[in-house]
Enzyme design. Sequence first.
Site, short mmCIF file in Angstrom:
data_model
loop_
_atom_site.label_atom_id
_atom_site.label_comp_id
_atom_site.label_asym_id
_atom_site.label_seq_id
_atom_site.Cartn_x
_atom_site.Cartn_y
_atom_site.Cartn_z
CG ASN A 150 -0.17 0.08 2.53
OD1 ASN A 150 1.06 0.02 2.54
ND2 ASN A 150 -0.87 0.22 3.64
CG HIS A 152 3.55 0.37 4.77
ND1 HIS A 152 2.67 -0.52 5.35
CD2 HIS A 152 4.68 -0.34 4.56
CE1 HIS A 152 3.25 -1.69 5.49
NE2 HIS A 152 4.47 -1.60 5.01
CD GLU A 157 0.07 0.84 7.44
OE1 GLU A 157 0.32 0.95 6.22
OE2 GLU A 157 -0.09 -0.26 7.99
C1 GLP Z 1 6.36 -4.53 6.75
C2 GLP Z 1 7.48 -3.68 7.31
C3 GLP Z 1 8.01 -2.74 6.28
C4 GLP Z 1 8.34 -3.52 5.03
C5 GLP Z 1 7.08 -4.14 4.49
C6 GLP Z 1 7.29 -4.92 3.22
O1 GLP Z 1 5.18 -3.85 6.68
N1 GLP Z 1 7.09 -2.93 8.44
O2 GLP Z 1 9.14 -2.07 6.79
O3 GLP Z 1 8.92 -2.68 4.09
O4 GLP Z 1 6.61 -5.02 5.47
O5 GLP Z 1 7.49 -6.26 3.51
P1 GLP Z 1 8.05 -7.32 2.51
O6 GLP Z 1 9.47 -7.01 2.32
O7 GLP Z 1 7.84 -8.63 3.22
O8 GLP Z 1 7.25 -7.21 1.29
#
Ligand code: GLP
Length: 270
Positions: A150, A152, A157
């Site tokens: 999304n 973030h 968020e």
């Molecule tokens: C979580 C973490 C973020 C990260 C995101 C993406 O939400 N808090 O810091 O960037 O996941 O995760 P992934 O790398 O598993 O796609």
Amino acid sequence: MLEFKYDRIHARIFENKNIGSEYVSELIRSEIDQNNLNSEPTVLGLATGSSPILIYDILVQFHRNNRLSFSNVFTFNLDEYYPIEPDDQNSYHYYMAEHLFNHVDIDSSHIHIPDGTLNRNEIESYCESYEEKIAESGGIDLQLLGVGSNAHIGFNEPGSGIESKTRLVQLDQKTREDAANKFGGLEYTPGYAITMGVETILRSKQIVCIAWGSSKAFAISQLFEDKISREYPITYLKKHSNVQLIMDQKAASLIDPIFYKTENTPTYNP
Ligand code: GLP
């Protein structure tokens, strides 16, 4: 690899995440090495999630091959779920120990990860002290950053302000759904997290943002829109003067080719 500049962002599209992860690990290794040579500390901002796992694996290999010491490295993690115990296998404390800290020569007093076990009334002052510790360390030299589907960053968020600092946040429904598998269902997925703020992240001297896979393509494409918007916190990165955006082809698939198919910008290094 395809390299181009958009606004102040230095973007690189790698054929796949393995090659991209090697590039980022080299970047981190050279930052630490340079500082070690000058007897200077290195302050790293660290991310979790699936995206940086291979980068941490490679850094551990560098350490094992006697090519890299973490003895003068200080770390600040972006975020942690709330509430959560550090020994919970889904906590970011557990993740960091598993993927990096247990395997390198970092001093445990140099490690900072937001505490998911605080009482609610302790959180505000804790977050202020987290900010102070980052400042006292001299500031983050290199912030490794992932992106949520999304858009973030950390757990900032949609709706997060550019002046936000380390704080308790309510997680977005989409973020909880993305994490639900790991937690064994949405009902077991934490509703909150403690995260560095957007301002905290933007104060880093250098930001390296990584994105792999088509689930990140929409979020990444927002960076290449004209506006900076609260709706898509990743767009705040355009405010920073030293950002590298490292993608694989799938994450880059929704970027309009107009941004890298002009005469001046493309550099192809097969
Ligand atoms: C979580 C973490 C973020 C990260 C995101 C993406 O939400 N808090 O810091 O960037 O996941 O995760 P992934 O790398 O598993 O796609």
